[in-house]
Design a protein around this motif. Sequence first.
Motif, mmCIF file in Angstrom:
data_model
loop_
_atom_site.group_PDB
_atom_site.id
_atom_site.type_symbol
_atom_site.label_atom_id
_atom_site.label_comp_id
_atom_site.label_asym_id
_atom_site.label_seq_id
_atom_site.Cartn_x
_atom_site.Cartn_y
_atom_site.Cartn_z
ATOM 1 N N LEU A 238 0.814 -1.218 0.000
ATOM 2 C CA LEU A 238 0.000 0.000 0.000
ATOM 3 C C LEU A 238 0.843 1.262 0.000
ATOM 4 O O LEU A 238 0.336 2.358 -0.245
ATOM 5 N N ALA A 239 2.135 1.097 0.302
ATOM 6 C CA ALA A 239 3.007 2.270 0.327
ATOM 7 C C ALA A 239 3.076 2.944 -1.030
ATOM 8 O O ALA A 239 3.340 4.137 -1.122
ATOM 9 N N GLY A 240 2.835 2.182 -2.099
ATOM 10 C CA GLY A 240 2.879 2.755 -3.439
ATOM 11 C C GLY A 240 1.544 3.269 -3.922
ATOM 12 O O GLY A 240 1.446 3.765 -5.046
ATOM 13 N N ASP A 241 0.495 3.151 -3.102
ATOM 14 C CA ASP A 241 -0.833 3.623 -3.495
ATOM 15 C C ASP A 241 -0.890 5.144 -3.370
ATOM 16 O O ASP A 241 -0.703 5.685 -2.286
ATOM 17 N N PRO A 242 -1.161 5.875 -4.459
ATOM 18 C CA PRO A 242 -1.135 7.341 -4.428
ATOM 19 C C PRO A 242 -2.090 7.946 -3.407
ATOM 20 O O PRO A 242 -1.744 8.905 -2.722
ATOM 21 N N GLU A 243 -3.292 7.404 -3.299
ATOM 22 C CA GLU A 243 -4.257 7.963 -2.356
ATOM 23 C C GLU A 243 -3.805 7.760 -0.919
ATOM 24 O O GLU A 243 -3.889 8.672 -0.088
ATOM 25 N N LEU A 244 -3.296 6.572 -0.633
ATOM 26 C CA LEU A 244 -2.780 6.300 0.708
ATOM 27 C C LEU A 244 -1.593 7.201 1.018
ATOM 28 O O LEU A 244 -1.477 7.740 2.130
ATOM 29 N N ALA A 245 -0.714 7.362 0.027
ATOM 30 C CA ALA A 245 0.463 8.205 0.230
ATOM 31 C C ALA A 245 0.058 9.644 0.548
ATOM 32 O O ALA A 245 0.658 10.283 1.422
ATOM 33 N N ARG A 246 -0.976 10.165 -0.135
ATOM 34 C CA ARG A 246 -1.449 11.525 0.134
ATOM 35 C C ARG A 246 -2.028 11.635 1.530
ATOM 36 O O ARG A 246 -1.760 12.590 2.264
ATOM 37 N N ASP A 247 -2.856 10.647 1.912
ATOM 38 C CA ASP A 247 -3.468 10.676 3.241
ATOM 39 C C ASP A 247 -2.399 10.582 4.329
ATOM 40 O O ASP A 247 -2.473 11.268 5.357
ATOM 41 N N TYR A 248 -1.405 9.740 4.096
ATOM 42 C CA TYR A 248 -0.337 9.568 5.077
ATOM 43 C C TYR A 248 0.468 10.866 5.217
ATOM 44 O O TYR A 248 0.763 11.304 6.331
ATOM 45 N N ALA A 249 0.808 11.470 4.082
ATOM 46 C CA ALA A 249 1.574 12.720 4.110
ATOM 47 C C ALA A 249 0.799 13.823 4.817
ATOM 48 O O ALA A 249 1.369 14.622 5.564
ATOM 49 N N TYR A 250 -0.520 13.870 4.598
ATOM 50 C CA TYR A 250 -1.350 14.882 5.249
ATOM 51 C C TYR A 250 -1.348 14.677 6.771
ATOM 52 O O TYR A 250 -1.227 15.634 7.542
ATOM 53 N N ALA A 251 -1.487 13.419 7.191
ATOM 54 C CA ALA A 251 -1.513 13.121 8.629
ATOM 55 C C ALA A 251 -0.176 13.478 9.288
ATOM 56 O O ALA A 251 -0.144 14.028 10.394
ATOM 57 N N VAL A 252 0.921 13.178 8.603
ATOM 58 C CA VAL A 252 2.246 13.509 9.140
ATOM 59 C C VAL A 252 2.405 15.020 9.272
ATOM 60 O O VAL A 252 2.924 15.521 10.276
ATOM 61 N N ALA A 253 1.961 15.762 8.243
ATOM 62 C CA ALA A 253 2.072 17.223 8.277
ATOM 63 C C ALA A 253 1.233 17.816 9.403
ATOM 64 O O ALA A 253 1.675 18.738 10.101
ATOM 65 N N GLU A 254 0.027 17.300 9.595
ATOM 66 C CA GLU A 254 -0.839 17.783 10.676
ATOM 67 C C GLU A 254 -0.202 17.523 12.041
ATOM 68 O O GLU A 254 -0.224 18.387 12.926
ATOM 69 N N ARG A 255 0.367 16.356 12.202
ATOM 70 C CA ARG A 255 1.021 16.008 13.465
ATOM 71 C C ARG A 255 2.214 16.930 13.726
ATOM 72 O O ARG A 255 2.399 17.429 14.839
ATOM 73 N N SER A 256 2.992 17.162 12.686
ATOM 74 C CA SER A 256 4.162 18.025 12.815
ATOM 75 C C SER A 256 3.766 19.459 13.132
ATOM 76 O O SER A 256 4.387 20.118 13.987
ATOM 77 N N ASN A 257 2.728 19.962 12.477
ATOM 78 C CA ASN A 257 2.272 21.334 12.713
ATOM 79 C C ASN A 257 1.761 21.514 14.131
ATOM 80 O O ASN A 257 2.026 22.537 14.775
#
Length: 294
Positions: A238-257
Amino acid sequence: MPSLLTAVKSKMFIAAHRKARGMLDGEYASVFRGHSLDFDDLRAYVPGDAVRDIDWKASARVGAPLIKRYVATRRQQVLFVADTGRNMAALAKGGESKKDIAVMVIGVIGTLALNHGDSVSLIHGDERGTQAMPAQGTESHLETLLRRVDSTAVLTAGQSSLSAQLEYAASHVKRHTLMVVLADDEQINARSAKVLRRLAAQHEILWIHIEDAELAGVDALAGVSYDVADFSPVLSALAGDPELARDYAYAVAERSNRRSEVLRSNRIAMAGIGHTEQVMGRIFALLERHRRAR
């Protein structure tokens, strides 16, 4: 059994030449500047020293900038508050175990502290409880702290609970300290944010979070890896799934912010570290940010 502190010192020597190590030492010295310090002697200026500490008259006499050195009228204490739950047994961004990075950080800052005659102590634990190791100023004690973190941050440990360790520190540590928090790359929840406000009012805090392995870099046996927090499966495919990758990146950014917002509001300098090779540089930058923010 090989010495963890010896290994840390070897990496310090390899990672930074003598001048850079001197600059790092100067940044550490600036942390307690102004807290019960008396003039000691003069030394040559090195980049990173505070301009306010230059002795202009002495510098004019010798034709080169000299810095006033101070000694503490009382010993200072460095307290490491570390998450040693099973999250810290996971892989970091650079592919190493997170606890290996935590050991390196404690070893580097602990060595700086001992070189200045300061003492080091440790508060650590997981959801099952908290343990505290008192302050001492010897290399053998620092070695004990390193071994404690290394031996307790394992997959069989309880779930990570940094909030519990911070609450223990707030309840038990009354003396002004330099508090170095070593955290998993997690969001700061409301419970942690509340206790951080209390701690920041009394102590000087440095926050270091150990960065997670990237989802795109997952390469697990049989295509399956596990989240060590709850042992739920994560399909590597699933790491290569574009939708999952976008959702994961968004969650990481929210956590970091969220983390950045809480720490900034409490004037706490922070750094993220994903590999032991980054430790020296990131600690230097962290100490510099802390000094400039004061």
